[in-house]
Design a protein around this motif. Structure first.
Motif, mmCIF file in Angstrom:
data_model
loop_
_atom_site.group_PDB
_atom_site.id
_atom_site.type_symbol
_atom_site.label_atom_id
_atom_site.label_comp_id
_atom_site.label_asym_id
_atom_site.label_seq_id
_atom_site.Cartn_x
_atom_site.Cartn_y
_atom_site.Cartn_z
ATOM 1 N N ILE A 34 58.947 18.423 142.443
ATOM 2 C CA ILE A 34 59.885 19.299 142.468
ATOM 3 C C ILE A 34 60.748 19.037 143.828
ATOM 4 N N THR A 64 65.544 20.843 141.956
ATOM 5 C CA THR A 64 65.328 20.570 140.505
ATOM 6 C C THR A 64 63.608 20.435 140.333
ATOM 7 N N ALA A 65 63.323 20.447 139.148
ATOM 8 C CA ALA A 65 61.758 19.901 138.982
ATOM 9 C C ALA A 65 61.679 19.439 137.561
ATOM 10 N N LYS A 66 61.376 17.832 137.761
ATOM 11 C CA LYS A 66 61.410 17.322 136.337
ATOM 12 C C LYS A 66 60.609 15.911 136.892
ATOM 13 N N LYS A 80 62.511 27.642 144.972
ATOM 14 C CA LYS A 80 63.717 27.539 145.220
ATOM 15 C C LYS A 80 64.162 28.901 145.683
ATOM 16 N N LEU A 106 55.673 23.566 135.833
ATOM 17 C CA LEU A 106 56.378 22.872 136.962
ATOM 18 C C LEU A 106 57.892 23.456 137.228
ATOM 19 N N LYS A 107 58.450 23.931 136.048
ATOM 20 C CA LYS A 107 59.923 24.426 136.230
ATOM 21 C C LYS A 107 59.450 25.882 136.861
ATOM 22 N N ASP A 108 58.392 26.670 136.280
ATOM 23 C CA ASP A 108 58.334 27.971 136.995
ATOM 24 C C ASP A 108 58.002 27.907 138.615
ATOM 25 N N GLY A 118 58.726 25.418 140.558
ATOM 26 C CA GLY A 118 60.191 25.121 141.128
ATOM 27 C C GLY A 118 60.716 25.987 141.417
ATOM 28 N N LYS A 119 61.115 27.133 140.247
ATOM 29 C CA LYS A 119 62.077 28.307 140.469
ATOM 30 C C LYS A 119 61.491 29.258 141.522
ATOM 31 N N ASP A 177 55.636 21.085 131.692
ATOM 32 C CA ASP A 177 57.106 21.028 132.465
ATOM 33 C C ASP A 177 57.456 22.432 132.381
ATOM 34 N N GLU A 178 57.019 23.229 131.662
ATOM 35 C CA GLU A 178 57.525 24.589 131.678
ATOM 36 C C GLU A 178 56.548 25.281 132.892
#
Length: 114
Positions: free
Chosen positions: A88, A82-84, A74, A66-68, A70-71, A63-64
């Motif tokens: 994304i 959002t990323a979850k 964005k 994926l969020k990176d 996504g960031k 998840d980390e």
């Protein structure tokens, strides 16, 4: 993450004061190299009040990471999202730009949909 009742294994009720519950341990998937991943990029309007979003599916990893990713997307597109759940979501129609950015990062991409 808090340990709730659904994560307890094999016990409904115990009167033993020294009993400790067994909990499910979540396995964190290892993130594959970008060159080994195939990401699908599509435009989506379903259940979004007619607003168009760019959706990136198929990410395999933690998840980390994926969020990176996504960031990064964005910030490069200058919009929110959002990323979850392995997806994304980027607000707006940025399919071509996202494909270009992902290719620069080393990911294989495919357009999905029209």
């Amino acid at each position: 993450m808090s340990k709730n009742k659904k994560e307890k294994l094999n016990v409904v009720y115990s009167t033993n004061p020294n009993f400790s519950y067994e909990f499910e341990e979540e396995e964190t998937p290892e993130t594959l190299d970008p060159k080994n991943q195939l990401l699908y990029v599509l435009l989506d309007k379903k259940q979004r009040a007619g607003k168009e979003v760019t959706l990136i599916e198929g990410f395999i990893g933690s998840d980390e990471d994926l969020k990176d990713l996504g960031k990064l997307l964005k910030s490069k597109c200058g919009v929110g999202g959002t990323a979850k759940d392995g997806e994304i979501v980027i607000q707006g129609s940025f399919r071509d730009k996202v494909i270009e950015l992902l290719t620069k990062e080393g990911y294989k991409t495919k357009r999905k949909g029209g």
